[in-house]
Design an enzyme around this catalytic site. Structure first.
Site, short mmCIF file in Angstrom:
data_model
loop_
_atom_site.label_atom_id
_atom_site.label_comp_id
_atom_site.label_asym_id
_atom_site.label_seq_id
_atom_site.Cartn_x
_atom_site.Cartn_y
_atom_site.Cartn_z
N GLU A 39 -7.03 1.87 -19.22
CA GLU A 39 -7.11 3.27 -18.78
C GLU A 39 -8.56 3.75 -18.80
O GLU A 39 -9.00 4.46 -17.90
CB GLU A 39 -6.25 4.17 -19.66
CG GLU A 39 -4.76 4.05 -19.39
CD GLU A 39 -4.40 4.46 -17.98
OE1 GLU A 39 -4.92 5.45 -17.48
OE2 GLU A 39 -3.58 3.75 -17.35
N CYS A 198 -0.84 7.67 -0.78
CA CYS A 198 -1.30 9.05 -0.61
C CYS A 198 -2.80 9.11 -0.90
O CYS A 198 -3.25 9.76 -1.85
CB CYS A 198 -0.53 9.99 -1.53
SG CYS A 198 -0.77 11.72 -1.10
N CYS A 205 1.68 8.42 5.33
CA CYS A 205 2.90 9.21 5.09
C CYS A 205 4.16 8.46 5.52
O CYS A 205 5.22 8.63 4.92
CB CYS A 205 2.80 10.55 5.78
SG CYS A 205 1.43 11.54 5.16
N CYS A 208 5.73 6.59 2.78
CA CYS A 208 5.87 7.31 1.51
C CYS A 208 7.33 7.69 1.23
O CYS A 208 8.01 8.21 2.11
CB CYS A 208 5.01 8.57 1.58
SG CYS A 208 5.09 9.54 0.07
N CYS A 214 7.84 16.42 1.70
CA CYS A 214 6.43 16.72 1.42
C CYS A 214 5.94 17.87 2.30
O CYS A 214 5.95 17.78 3.54
CB CYS A 214 5.58 15.47 1.67
SG CYS A 214 3.83 15.78 1.46
FE1 SF4 Z 1 1.06 12.04 0.41
FE2 SF4 Z 1 2.98 13.64 1.29
FE3 SF4 Z 1 1.98 11.81 2.88
FE4 SF4 Z 1 3.50 11.10 0.81
S1 SF4 Z 1 4.13 12.25 2.60
S2 SF4 Z 1 1.59 10.15 1.48
S3 SF4 Z 1 2.90 12.61 -0.69
S4 SF4 Z 1 0.90 13.55 2.02
#
Ligand code: SF4
Length: 347
Positions: A39, A198, A205, A208, A214
């Site tokens: 970390e 992200c 996106c 994701c 989102c």
């Molecule tokens: Fe980031 Fe939202 Fe895109 Fe996911 S959907 S990568 S959380 S901006």
């Protein structure tokens, strides 16, 4: 701003299992020494760079007692090239405190971990979550990005109160079931999402697991988040470095004071001006001075304009108490600032 779906944590956990990073050398362990070391190294440093350093550190200091016994110069030497040397000094101080105050065992709660040198709130939470399954939120740069985007959290994070509010949301979103089991993967999942999907520029996106909920993605402007108005002001500083060499190729190096630039590292004598550099030498040595090509070394908040000045000097010409001559075979083990190491290698 919107509220996140009830299955937020479950989505992150599911995604981490199949798409997250699961083979890094500091994963799949609950040893707080290893997790803590990773970390600290990962703060401001890329995974690819940390991999080598992490392996070398563990080989040399396999546990917290070995690190606590080491001399701080050896720790700085091994850290050399990773930058942000206060991390290495704190690492050593922290190891000593764990041994002296906590009997060689890391405390088992984020609250107590935070009392140790160099461990802030988010790092303490990461260790407590990974090693002890504590239900506690992390909020590093990657996680701030993911959460502000998903939630559409547009308050200015330059304000302490907004940041506090975001900590509140991060805590709300934590898993509520099978907490001890779920926490390590959830924490890793958020970190991985921020690091690999992200990203600050052009987030992916479509890949994701949170896309359908989102806010930033729906608005079509993920890069507008997080909002932080206060920009760091960059500054510049010029320094002259005296690269004094003996006939045998040894270089004169001095240990920098603990605070300030390159604190605690070995460095050629540093001056604010060419005149100050010359004044530090006997006048009959001035003819031996040779200007090398100046270069810029970029730090996070500052550009350092470095002006190396070489001189072949008899050993007696430098009578400064704070340094000594170091031969090339000794350089690899010394804590040297990255630009100085480069200078020595090419000179
Ligand atoms: Fe980031 Fe939202 Fe895109 Fe996911 S959907 S990568 S959380 S901006």
């Amino acid at each position: 701003m919107t509220s996140a779906p009830a299955d937020f944590a479950a989505r992150v956990i599911r995604w981490q299992r199949t798409h997250g990073r699961n083979e890094l050398p500091w994963q799949n362990t609950r040893d707080p020494y290893r997790v803590w070391l990773s970390e600290i190294m990962l703060q401001q440093t890329q995974v690819a760079t940390v991999l080598d350093y992490y392996a070398r550190f563990l080989a040399r200091f396999p546990d917290v007692r070995a690190l606590a016994r080491a001399h701080v110069d050896d720790v700085l030497g091994l850290w050399s090239g990773l930058g942000y040397y206060s991390r290495a000094r704190n690492l050593h101080a922290c190891a000593r405190e764990v041994v002296d105050v906590h009997g060689g065992e890391f405390p088992r709660s984020a609250q107590l971990l935070q009392t140790l040198p160099g461990i802030g709130r988010s790092t303490a939470a990461a260790i407590a979550s990974f090693c002890f399954g504590e239900r506690v939120a992390i909020l590093d740069g990657n996680v701030k990005r993911v959460l502000t985007r998903v939630l559409g959290f547009d308050a200015d994070l330059a304000n302490g109160s907004s940041e506090k509010q975001l900590w509140g949301h991060a805590t709300e979103l934590l898993p509520r079931r099978d907490v001890a089991q779920a926490m390590p993967r959830y924490t890793q999942g958020l970190m991985d999402l921020g690091a690999t999907v992200c990203t600050s520029r052009s987030p992916s996106c479509l890949l994701c697991p949170l896309q359908d909920v989102c806010v930033a993605s729906r608005e079509g402007a993920p890069e507008d988040y997080p909002v932080k108005s206060r920009k760091l002001k960059r500054s510049a500083q010029s320094l002259w470095l005296l690269l004094a060499r003996s006939r045998t190729g040894a270089v004169w190096l001095e240990k920098r004071p603990p605070a300030g630039i390159w604190g605690g590292l070995y460095c050629p004598p540093v001056f604010d001006s060419r005149e100050a550099l010359a004044a530090a030498l006997p006048s009959d040595a001035h003819g031996a001075l040779r200007e090398e090509t100046p270069f810029v070394h970029v730090l996070t908040h500052k550009d350092l304009h470095l002006h190396p000045v070489s001189a072949a000097l008899p050993k007696a010409a430098l009578s400064r108490a704070a340094g000594s001559w170091f031969g090339p075979s000794e350089w690899p083990a010394l804590g040297l600032p990255a630009p100085v190491r480069k200078l020595l290698e090419i000179a």
